[in-house]
Design a protein around this motif. Sequence first.
Motif, PDB file in Angstrom:
ATOM      1  N   UNK A  84       0.811  -1.213   0.000  1.00 41.45           N
ATOM      2  CA  UNK A  84       0.000   0.000   0.000  1.00 41.45           C
ATOM      3  C   UNK A  84       0.847   1.266   0.000  1.00 41.45           C
ATOM      4  N   UNK A  85       1.904   1.308   0.787  1.00 45.14           N
ATOM      5  CA  UNK A  85       2.726   2.516   0.823  1.00 45.14           C
ATOM      6  C   UNK A  85       3.271   2.848  -0.551  1.00 45.14           C
TER       7      UNK A  85
ATOM      8  N   UNK B 186      -2.557  11.345   2.741  1.00 44.64           N
ATOM      9  CA  UNK B 186      -3.143  10.820   1.510  1.00 44.64           C
ATOM     10  C   UNK B 186      -4.667  10.765   1.555  1.00 44.64           C
ATOM     11  N   UNK B 187      -5.242  11.171   2.700  1.00 47.14           N
ATOM     12  CA  UNK B 187      -6.686  11.158   2.898  1.00 47.14           C
ATOM     13  C   UNK B 187      -7.268   9.769   2.649  1.00 47.14           C
ATOM     14  N   UNK B 188      -6.627   8.764   3.255  1.00 54.05           N
ATOM     15  CA  UNK B 188      -7.112   7.386   3.199  1.00 54.05           C
ATOM     16  C   UNK B 188      -7.301   6.897   4.629  1.00 54.05           C
TER      17      UNK B 188
ATOM     18  N   UNK C 115       1.895   6.042  -2.731  1.00 58.61           N
ATOM     19  CA  UNK C 115       2.890   7.081  -3.030  1.00 58.61           C
ATOM     20  C   UNK C 115       3.019   7.280  -4.534  1.00 58.61           C
ATOM     21  N   UNK C 116       3.110   6.187  -5.267  1.00 55.94           N
ATOM     22  CA  UNK C 116       3.265   6.289  -6.721  1.00 55.94           C
ATOM     23  C   UNK C 116       2.009   6.851  -7.388  1.00 55.94           C
TER      24      UNK C 116
ATOM     25  N   UNK D 247       7.432  11.781  -4.006  1.00 50.17           N
ATOM     26  CA  UNK D 247       8.766  11.210  -3.830  1.00 50.17           C
ATOM     27  C   UNK D 247       8.943  10.677  -2.406  1.00 50.17           C
ATOM     28  N   UNK D 248       9.774   9.659  -2.285  1.00 52.64           N
ATOM     29  CA  UNK D 248      10.079   9.102  -0.965  1.00 52.64           C
ATOM     30  C   UNK D 248      10.659  10.175  -0.056  1.00 52.64           C
TER      31      UNK D 248
END
Length: 112
Positions: free
Chosen positions: A11-12, A59-61, A16-17, A22-23
């Motif tokens: 999930x991360x 990420x509003x999840x 992110x992608x 960016x990391x």
Amino acid sequence: MDTESKNIQIRLADIRKSYNVKQKTLSDLLNVTTRQYQRYELGESDLPIAKAIILADYFEVSLDYLFNRSKKMSNLEIEYFSVIEEVKVLSTLNSKNKKVALEILKVLQQEQ
């Protein structure tokens, strides 16, 4: 690597992608090194719950989505799909009934 770490890793990286982040940006947000963030993403290190909350908010999840316990990203996503279904219903109406439905919606909106 245990199953939970693997789920978070998936999930991360995916989240992110999909947001094109960016990391380095996330490592700064979490106040960790980029290498430490990479460890979270790769499942080499457990993600502390406080940092998971920060990422979920960013990420509003939901945390359930982040931890791969739900396929629903958030309540916003649920509302979005609900609106899509309502638009599909409107699209089946003939032009006269669409106009009436839209007028009713305008009146209801003004009454709020």
